[in-house]
Design an enzyme around this catalytic site. Sequence first.
Site, PDB file in Angstrom:
ATOM      1  N   GLU A 519     -17.023  -3.008  35.465  1.00  0.00           N
ATOM      2  CA  GLU A 519     -18.396  -3.182  35.009  1.00  0.00           C
ATOM      3  C   GLU A 519     -18.680  -4.677  34.922  1.00  0.00           C
ATOM      4  O   GLU A 519     -17.906  -5.437  34.355  1.00  0.00           O
ATOM      5  CB  GLU A 519     -18.625  -2.543  33.637  1.00  0.00           C
ATOM      6  CG  GLU A 519     -20.057  -2.796  33.151  1.00  0.00           C
ATOM      7  CD  GLU A 519     -20.385  -2.136  31.806  1.00  0.00           C
ATOM      8  OE1 GLU A 519     -19.517  -1.487  31.214  1.00  0.00           O
ATOM      9  OE2 GLU A 519     -21.544  -2.300  31.365  1.00  0.00           O
ATOM     10  N   ASN A 577     -25.419  -3.294  34.994  1.00  0.00           N
ATOM     11  CA  ASN A 577     -26.357  -2.808  33.975  1.00  0.00           C
ATOM     12  C   ASN A 577     -27.792  -3.098  34.370  1.00  0.00           C
ATOM     13  O   ASN A 577     -28.107  -4.184  34.851  1.00  0.00           O
ATOM     14  CB  ASN A 577     -26.073  -3.492  32.638  1.00  0.00           C
ATOM     15  CG  ASN A 577     -24.751  -3.048  32.066  1.00  0.00           C
ATOM     16  OD1 ASN A 577     -24.644  -1.961  31.511  1.00  0.00           O
ATOM     17  ND2 ASN A 577     -23.723  -3.869  32.241  1.00  0.00           N
ATOM     18  N   GLU A 609     -26.081   1.226  35.664  1.00  0.00           N
ATOM     19  CA  GLU A 609     -26.021   1.795  34.307  1.00  0.00           C
ATOM     20  C   GLU A 609     -27.370   1.638  33.631  1.00  0.00           C
ATOM     21  O   GLU A 609     -27.937   0.555  33.588  1.00  0.00           O
ATOM     22  CB  GLU A 609     -24.948   1.081  33.490  1.00  0.00           C
ATOM     23  CG  GLU A 609     -23.559   1.279  34.053  1.00  0.00           C
ATOM     24  CD  GLU A 609     -22.472   0.850  33.068  1.00  0.00           C
ATOM     25  OE1 GLU A 609     -22.809   0.375  31.968  1.00  0.00           O
ATOM     26  OE2 GLU A 609     -21.293   0.986  33.423  1.00  0.00           O
ATOM     27  N   ASP A 639     -25.776   5.026  30.180  1.00  0.00           N
ATOM     28  CA  ASP A 639     -25.014   4.104  29.340  1.00  0.00           C
ATOM     29  C   ASP A 639     -25.266   4.409  27.864  1.00  0.00           C
ATOM     30  O   ASP A 639     -26.283   4.982  27.497  1.00  0.00           O
ATOM     31  CB  ASP A 639     -25.471   2.676  29.666  1.00  0.00           C
ATOM     32  CG  ASP A 639     -24.420   1.648  29.310  1.00  0.00           C
ATOM     33  OD1 ASP A 639     -23.366   2.030  28.770  1.00  0.00           O
ATOM     34  OD2 ASP A 639     -24.651   0.453  29.569  1.00  0.00           O
ATOM     35  N   GLU A 696     -16.180   4.092  26.401  1.00  0.00           N
ATOM     36  CA  GLU A 696     -16.205   2.637  26.274  1.00  0.00           C
ATOM     37  C   GLU A 696     -15.481   2.200  25.018  1.00  0.00           C
ATOM     38  O   GLU A 696     -15.328   2.973  24.074  1.00  0.00           O
ATOM     39  CB  GLU A 696     -17.650   2.154  26.127  1.00  0.00           C
ATOM     40  CG  GLU A 696     -18.566   2.547  27.218  1.00  0.00           C
ATOM     41  CD  GLU A 696     -19.928   1.890  27.017  1.00  0.00           C
ATOM     42  OE1 GLU A 696     -20.340   1.195  27.930  1.00  0.00           O
ATOM     43  OE2 GLU A 696     -20.544   2.079  25.954  1.00  0.00           O
TER      44      GLU A 696
HETATM   45  P1  C2E Z   1     -22.590  -2.366  27.343  1.00  0.00           P
HETATM   46  O1  C2E Z   1     -23.170  -2.042  28.657  1.00  0.00           O
HETATM   47  O2  C2E Z   1     -22.362  -1.242  26.425  1.00  0.00           O
HETATM   48  O3  C2E Z   1     -21.257  -3.156  27.643  1.00  0.00           O
HETATM   49  C1  C2E Z   1     -20.064  -3.002  26.922  1.00  0.00           C
HETATM   50  C2  C2E Z   1     -19.918  -4.056  25.871  1.00  0.00           C
HETATM   51  O4  C2E Z   1     -18.800  -3.730  25.070  1.00  0.00           O
HETATM   52  C3  C2E Z   1     -19.638  -5.452  26.450  1.00  0.00           C
HETATM   53  O5  C2E Z   1     -20.226  -6.390  25.564  1.00  0.00           O
HETATM   54  C4  C2E Z   1     -18.117  -5.519  26.350  1.00  0.00           C
HETATM   55  O6  C2E Z   1     -17.641  -6.849  26.288  1.00  0.00           O
HETATM   56  C5  C2E Z   1     -17.878  -4.790  25.064  1.00  0.00           C
HETATM   57  N1  C2E Z   1     -16.553  -4.215  25.014  1.00  0.00           N
HETATM   58  C6  C2E Z   1     -15.819  -3.748  26.035  1.00  0.00           C
HETATM   59  N2  C2E Z   1     -14.648  -3.248  25.620  1.00  0.00           N
HETATM   60  C7  C2E Z   1     -14.640  -3.374  24.275  1.00  0.00           C
HETATM   61  C8  C2E Z   1     -13.688  -3.037  23.257  1.00  0.00           C
HETATM   62  O7  C2E Z   1     -12.614  -2.487  23.514  1.00  0.00           O
HETATM   63  N3  C2E Z   1     -14.034  -3.327  21.977  1.00  0.00           N
HETATM   64  C9  C2E Z   1     -15.224  -3.931  21.659  1.00  0.00           C
HETATM   65  N4  C2E Z   1     -15.485  -4.199  20.387  1.00  0.00           N
HETATM   66  N5  C2E Z   1     -16.136  -4.253  22.600  1.00  0.00           N
HETATM   67  C10 C2E Z   1     -15.846  -3.980  23.887  1.00  0.00           C
HETATM   68  P2  C2E Z   1     -21.107  -7.579  26.115  1.00  0.00           P
HETATM   69  O8  C2E Z   1     -20.509  -8.125  27.352  1.00  0.00           O
HETATM   70  O9  C2E Z   1     -21.351  -8.491  24.971  1.00  0.00           O
HETATM   71  O10 C2E Z   1     -22.443  -6.879  26.534  1.00  0.00           O
HETATM   72  C11 C2E Z   1     -23.310  -6.340  25.576  1.00  0.00           C
HETATM   73  C12 C2E Z   1     -24.421  -5.562  26.209  1.00  0.00           C
HETATM   74  O11 C2E Z   1     -25.305  -6.414  26.940  1.00  0.00           O
HETATM   75  C13 C2E Z   1     -23.951  -4.544  27.229  1.00  0.00           C
HETATM   76  O12 C2E Z   1     -23.530  -3.405  26.562  1.00  0.00           O
HETATM   77  C14 C2E Z   1     -25.190  -4.347  28.045  1.00  0.00           C
HETATM   78  O13 C2E Z   1     -26.045  -3.430  27.420  1.00  0.00           O
HETATM   79  C15 C2E Z   1     -25.827  -5.687  28.038  1.00  0.00           C
HETATM   80  N6  C2E Z   1     -25.497  -6.389  29.286  1.00  0.00           N
HETATM   81  C16 C2E Z   1     -24.386  -7.036  29.635  1.00  0.00           C
HETATM   82  N7  C2E Z   1     -24.486  -7.542  30.879  1.00  0.00           N
HETATM   83  C17 C2E Z   1     -25.698  -7.185  31.344  1.00  0.00           C
HETATM   84  C18 C2E Z   1     -26.395  -7.396  32.577  1.00  0.00           C
HETATM   85  O14 C2E Z   1     -25.896  -8.001  33.522  1.00  0.00           O
HETATM   86  N8  C2E Z   1     -27.653  -6.885  32.683  1.00  0.00           N
HETATM   87  C19 C2E Z   1     -28.216  -6.181  31.655  1.00  0.00           C
HETATM   88  N9  C2E Z   1     -29.451  -5.714  31.837  1.00  0.00           N
HETATM   89  N10 C2E Z   1     -27.580  -5.946  30.505  1.00  0.00           N
HETATM   90  C20 C2E Z   1     -26.332  -6.441  30.333  1.00  0.00           C
HETATM   91 CA    CA Z   2     -23.036  -0.866  30.354  1.00  0.00          CA
HETATM   92 CA    CA Z   3     -22.445   0.931  26.897  1.00  0.00          CA
END
Ligand code: C2E
Ligand code: CA
Ligand code: CA
Length: 745
Positions: A519, A577, A609, A639, A696
């Site tokens: 992802e 995403n 997603e 998602d 996740e």
């Molecule tokens: P998401 O799609 O639910 O992505 C998963 C989030 O959970 C990611 O945070 C990831 O770093 C975090 N995560 C993964 N494994 C674990 C784990 O084992 N424990 C914990 N505590 N966290 C974990 P991140 O990277 O901060 O992204 C947050 C949200 O921002 C994402 O949630 C997604 O909704 C959005 N996002 C991230 N990248 C993009 C993108 O390129 N475009 C868009 N539109 N949204 C994005």
């Molecule tokens: Ca996601």
């Molecule tokens: Ca998610």
Amino acid sequence: MNGNLRRALLAAAGVGAAGFLTERAPAHVDGRLTSAVLLLAVLTGTLLLHHRRPERARAMSATSWRSFSAAGVVLVVTAAADLAVGVADGRGFWTGIPLAAGTLAAGPLVLRGLVRWNAQCQHVLDDGHVTTTVSAVLAVTGAGNLLVPHLPADLSAWSWWQVQVWLLTVSLLLVLVGTAVVVARCAGLSGDPRLWSLTGALAALTVVDAFVAVTGGAGVVAVQGAAAAGTLIMGAGVLRACAPGPVVVSAEVPAGGAMAVLATSLVVLAVALAGALDRAALVWAGLAAAGSAASLVRLVRRLADLARARVQARTDDLTGVGNRRALVEEVGRLRTRGQPAALLKIDVDDFGLVNERIGHHGGDDVLVAVATAVGTAAPSGAHTARTAGDTFAVLLPDTGEDAAVGVARHLERALRDLPTPVGLGRPLSVSIGVATAAAGRVHADDLMHRAGAALALAKGGRRGIARYDAALEARTRDRSTLVADLGRALGDAARRDAELRLAYQPQVEVASGAVAGVEALVRWHHPVRGLLSPDRFLDLAEEHGLMDALTAHLLDRAVREAGGWSCGGRPLRLSVNLSAGSLAAEQLLPVVDDVLQRNGFDPRRLVLEITETTLMSDPGLAVEVTGSLVARGVALSIDDYGTGYSSLAYLTDLPATELKLDRAFTLRVTSEPRTAAIVEGTVALAHRLGLRVVAEGVEDAGALEVLRHLGVDETQGYLHARPLDPAGLRDWLSGRAPEPERCPA
Ligand code: C2E
Ligand code: CA
Ligand code: CA
């Protein structure tokens, strides 16, 4: 000309020549030649299928591939036995019996292959299809019994059960032809030449089987039919797959099928009873009617369950008002109709204290009283919902800000007049945030966010009611400079590439431990503020219209970076995403097309997603846009599933292939049996709908073990790896044990 094609043409020429020769010398044709041609044809087809084994993943699931090839083996063996019997026994008693038995044994395998014929191995018909198919075969057999006396063939030499076996095989083949046509529609395979080739082969076999009776196993038509069937089977083995369309999961097809079978069997029953009282027809049609009726009863029950689930999914259990999902849907409806709207967010003051003083049951009573009072006092046309513990929302269609504040005052008074809960010692009070959206700009996330900001303002200032103040919000959060920065970074190609990068987090198959995909998660390497996580800037980008540019950049970057990544020789899937507004953006489809084409990236490796809120806020648009995406071969993932207002019942309309269980589930799954039960039920239902389930936020081996036990397909989380930059991911991949053959398609 490729090797396969050459081989197929040679074989086809051989089989065709056999057919041609028989036409020249009809006197020498007998059943043995039919069996021989059929044997040659099916053998070649089966060998070709095996030869294409490495390619089987191309739009055909492993299950289908195995089923078809097993059916081929069964037919080859029984055709050989039939030939041997024919040689030894002439036109004796056993001639034709092995092949009939083989056809009956191969039928279920072909059915299984047809039903699972799509890349995701989804069940394209409902799980009652076996009962319906068996009933259909019996109904046609019953009808056949009625027709036998009127056939030109002389079957008097056949015993009763030989006639029944023959009728069963012809009926089975006929029903399989029908099923193939239905599958073509349901599985989005109407453009796939292999399916039509196979359907043609089944039709040709039906003709051969029918002529066996008419001509006593011989005849030019039978041999030519066998030759045609062979050529078509080989065609199915060598033709190229095409990109499949969306899989349509609907209750209409199974219901229509079961009803047609029931109607047919009733007609056969009536004719059999009215006429010469054909006992065989009566028995077969009676069984068919019972089977199809059972299928129908099941279906009706399932539809009733779905209907109940739909109502439940919209209602808040405790208070009986709508829930967040219902609210999101209502907002979507207003948006579609182009109406403006206002949203009031109402929060009971110091609800923690209420619970503390009068207990949780007392607290629940208060919530019910508040919900009832709000519902009664709200103007007609308003929609009341409970969106969180002690937070309610009232959606007011066609209402401007001043009118909305007027409604808020009225509600505040109504709630103040509620009787003071016994033991609380003071009257209830609430805070209300008011936000409005002009026609065409009504968006659930946005309205909730702004009403929430206004509510925070009301609570902070102990003001009772507050209006949303965009400028104030921006100032208090020190965000406007960040927005400007983001705009500049996006406008300058060099800055964009240097600052807006992606981290990749692997997704690991639970069963095999193989890496199935990654992802892509955005990271902003800000020149002054350092590394910023998505929650610092994504909502800003959305609010200020920068999201489309950001999404286009990230999609392109992800596809470029991940293009060459593979695991054990198989290319990795790439999940990207999409944000709330992306689906509505007109340029989304052209951007996806352009990015895929420019980078030569196989669309089937791309997963987009999308959160449920996005999908629900405008379901019509979501179905349309996601349908267009899936038609391109791109997969769709839901998602953050389970974040409060979800029901799988709604997802049947969407062509999604993956469900991502929110981290909240993973966190609690080891400690709360209730959560584990919800996950188990969700996984079972998701699998029935043909969805892959990815959990996740898996951080420890304990959670992985529980999720494995509950049937989750893939996991993602810190346990495997944190999101890594491309170099880090490559190191991580190469540091893992080699996994030949373990990586999924
Ligand atoms: P998401 O799609 O639910 O992505 C998963 C989030 O959970 C990611 O945070 C990831 O770093 C975090 N995560 C993964 N494994 C674990 C784990 O084992 N424990 C914990 N505590 N966290 C974990 P991140 O990277 O901060 O992204 C947050 C949200 O921002 C994402 O949630 C997604 O909704 C959005 N996002 C991230 N990248 C993009 C993108 O390129 N475009 C868009 N539109 N949204 C994005
Ligand atoms: Ca996601
Ligand atoms: Ca998610």
